[in-house]
Design a protein around this motif. Structure first.
Motif, PDB file in Angstrom:
ATOM      1  N   LYS A   1      39.169  42.203  30.276  1.00 52.17           N
ATOM      2  CA  LYS A   1      39.172  40.744  30.095  1.00 52.17           C
ATOM      3  C   LYS A   1      39.815  40.392  28.757  1.00 52.17           C
ATOM      4  O   LYS A   1      40.681  39.527  28.671  1.00 52.17           O
ATOM      5  N   THR A   2      39.382  41.081  27.708  1.00 50.96           N
ATOM      6  CA  THR A   2      39.915  40.832  26.370  1.00 50.96           C
ATOM      7  C   THR A   2      41.417  41.080  26.327  1.00 50.96           C
ATOM      8  O   THR A   2      42.175  40.311  25.742  1.00 50.96           O
TER       9      THR A   2
ATOM     10  N   ALA B   1      44.672  41.787  34.511  1.00 48.22           N
ATOM     11  CA  ALA B   1      44.004  41.326  35.737  1.00 48.22           C
ATOM     12  C   ALA B   1      43.880  42.425  36.792  1.00 48.22           C
ATOM     13  O   ALA B   1      42.842  42.540  37.453  1.00 48.22           O
TER      14      ALA B   1
ATOM     15  N   GLU C   1      41.119  44.714  35.885  1.00 53.61           N
ATOM     16  CA  GLU C   1      39.843  44.011  36.007  1.00 53.61           C
ATOM     17  C   GLU C   1      39.385  43.999  37.468  1.00 53.61           C
ATOM     18  O   GLU C   1      38.216  44.264  37.768  1.00 53.61           O
TER      19      GLU C   1
ATOM     20  N   LEU D   1      35.198  46.445  31.954  1.00 52.47           N
ATOM     21  CA  LEU D   1      35.485  45.062  32.388  1.00 52.47           C
ATOM     22  C   LEU D   1      35.663  44.142  31.182  1.00 52.47           C
ATOM     23  O   LEU D   1      36.567  43.299  31.158  1.00 52.47           O
ATOM     24  N   ALA D   2      34.809  44.329  30.193  1.00 51.17           N
ATOM     25  CA  ALA D   2      34.915  43.503  28.982  1.00 51.17           C
ATOM     26  C   ALA D   2      36.261  43.752  28.293  1.00 51.17           C
ATOM     27  O   ALA D   2      36.951  42.810  27.874  1.00 51.17           O
TER      28      ALA D   2
ATOM     29  N   ASN E   1      36.153  45.910  38.886  1.00 56.95           N
ATOM     30  CA  ASN E   1      35.123  45.115  39.536  1.00 56.95           C
ATOM     31  C   ASN E   1      34.741  45.679  40.888  1.00 56.95           C
ATOM     32  O   ASN E   1      33.552  45.753  41.228  1.00 56.95           O
TER      33      ASN E   1
ATOM     34  N   THR F   1      42.450  49.411  27.706  1.00 60.94           N
ATOM     35  CA  THR F   1      42.422  49.408  29.179  1.00 60.94           C
ATOM     36  C   THR F   1      43.154  50.614  29.750  1.00 60.94           C
ATOM     37  O   THR F   1      42.722  51.195  30.741  1.00 60.94           O
TER      38      THR F   1
ATOM     39  N   LYS G   1      43.373  41.059  28.862  1.00 60.38           N
ATOM     40  CA  LYS G   1      44.007  40.270  29.943  1.00 60.38           C
ATOM     41  C   LYS G   1      44.822  41.127  30.917  1.00 60.38           C
ATOM     42  O   LYS G   1      45.998  40.837  31.190  1.00 60.38           O
TER      43      LYS G   1
END
Ligand SMILES: [Fe+2]
Ligand SMILES: [Fe+2]
Length: 202
Positions: free
Chosen positions: A126-127, A131, A134, A122-123, A138, A25, A129
């Motif tokens: 999410k993996t 937020a 994300e 995004l994937a 989005n 990320t 975590k």
């Protein structure tokens, strides 16, 4: 004794898991900042070019998208800094051609972001975590899909010489970068609920 060793070992593993960095990320946020900053500068240059070619409505669209991308870059940067990371310096690289070619380049860029880049980011978020990342991804992802559609319509209008049917004004949400034309603007931002009176008019 063995039991205590095991417990100490298990706690270490647990702590390492808690403090480990969301490597993917962080990398994605940096790539996102670079991509959005470059897109913002590129669209601002495309807007200038469109003006010199007399494509005023298309210039407005490029200006609006440029503003939106700068908001995405700022949001990604905030998410990156909230992870204790810093963004390194870079220089946006792009080419300015004719407005028709610039629209084609914009369509390619938005398509890549909407179909490949952000779904992957995004994937990963999410993996891992994360937020904040994300949420920022989005907002950009949902906006790029709208930009893609605006650009496709603009290219059709340019080719069929119906540019006057395109919007003369756009509204950009200052929080998430969501981009509206007059026909689709709503009282509250569909992505982040910000009031219309805070939108930036382009
Ligand atoms: Fe965009
Ligand atoms: Fe918004």
């Amino acid at each position: 004794m063995k039991k205590y060793f095991f417990l100490a070992f298990a706690s270490l593993i647990f702590l390492a898991g808690c403090t480990s960095k969301p490597v993917k990320t962080i990398e994605n946020l940096k790539a996102g900042i670079k991509g959005e900053t470059t897109a913002s500068a590129k669209y601002a240059a495309f807007a200038e070019k469109a003006k010199t070619e007399g494509h005023d409505t298309i210039a407005k669209l490029f200006e609006a998208a440029s503003k939106a991308e700068s908001i995405h870059a700022a949001n990604h940067l905030k998410a990156l800094e909230s992870l204790g990371e810093k963004m390194e310096d870079f220089k946006p690289q792009f080419e300015v051609k004719t407005t028709k070619e610039n629209l084609q380049a914009a369509i390619e860029g938005e398509s890549y972001e909407a179909t490949t880049m952000y779904p992957q980011f995004l994937a990963d978020a999410k993996t891992e975590k994360v937020a904040k990342a994300e949420k920022s991804f989005n907002w950009a992802f949902d906006t790029e899909k709208k930009h893609l559609s605006f650009y496709k319509n603009a290219l059709v209008a340019l080719e069929s010489k119906t540019e006057r049917t395109l919007a003369y004004n756009y509204f950009v949400c200052p929080v998430c970068g969501n981009t509206y034309d007059k026909a689709t603007v709503s009282e509250k931002c569909a992505f982040c609920n910000t009031s219309k009176n805070k939108f930036i008019t382009i």
